[in-house]
Design an enzyme around this catalytic site. Sequence first.
Site, PDB file in Angstrom:
ATOM      1  N   HIS A 127       0.768  -1.050   0.043  1.00 44.15           N
ATOM      2  CA  HIS A 127      -0.064   0.123   0.001  1.00 44.15           C
ATOM      3  C   HIS A 127       0.823   1.405   0.057  1.00 44.15           C
ATOM      4  CE1 HIS A 127      -3.243  -2.695   1.007  1.00 44.15           C
ATOM      5  NE2 HIS A 127      -4.023  -1.646   0.914  1.00 44.15           N
ATOM      6  N   HIS A 169       1.604  -3.686   9.516  1.00 48.90           N
ATOM      7  CA  HIS A 169       3.157  -3.476   9.262  1.00 48.90           C
ATOM      8  C   HIS A 169       3.982  -2.938  10.358  1.00 48.90           C
ATOM      9  CE1 HIS A 169       2.709  -4.496   4.947  1.00 48.90           C
ATOM     10  NE2 HIS A 169       1.645  -3.477   5.040  1.00 48.90           N
TER      11      HIS A 169
END
Length: 223
Positions: A127, A169
């Site tokens: 992303h 993440h």
Amino acid sequence: MSDKTERSKRNVPVPLQKLLAIDKAVTHQFCCTVERTLPGLQYRKHYKLLEYSCHALPWFFCSIAALWLLWNEELFQTQVNLLFGLTLDCILIALTKAAVRRRRPFNNDDDMLLTVGADAYSFPSGHVSRAIMVLYFTSQIIKSNFFLCLFLAIWAFSVSVSRILLKRHHLLDVAGGVVFGFVEGWLISHLWLSKATALWLVQYLSDEALNLEGLQDDVDPID
């Protein structure tokens, strides 16, 4: 299989193990600090919206839809090169994730939309790489207007932070995504498809007759 067994099996160097441990600790501390002001449960829906806004499938769908709906030969070169950039991003991120195979944070909720294969892994953030690539494409390659670039810069920053606060993440994953995004943007600027090539691709895929006469195979932006 435990984390310790997996690390041993893959022969992760001790210095790298220590770096990853520090990354996990700093990421956890960052999330705790932010959540004192922005409670995670309360703002999770906002982070999810940012996640959807940078998912690969909507970007591909909207880019292809815009190509057909607008159908403007003057826009084909930019649109085809953006699709090329999105494809390049997906390939590079998937290959890197499959090679590195870093697990997502232990407290990540497995509720991400339409994930397959290498999406199970954490490094680097796809992303973030996509957001940075789009920002680079818009600001440095096609040099769009200031306000659009400013909006995309804020969006890319928000996407990057939200990946950490969503527990998708670690900090190093996001940093890796930023690096990949800039590298992808640089590659696109140097592998830029000419207008003739873009028109040929659109004509080949659509069977629509386009005016290709007199077009030179010029390659425009190399920064």
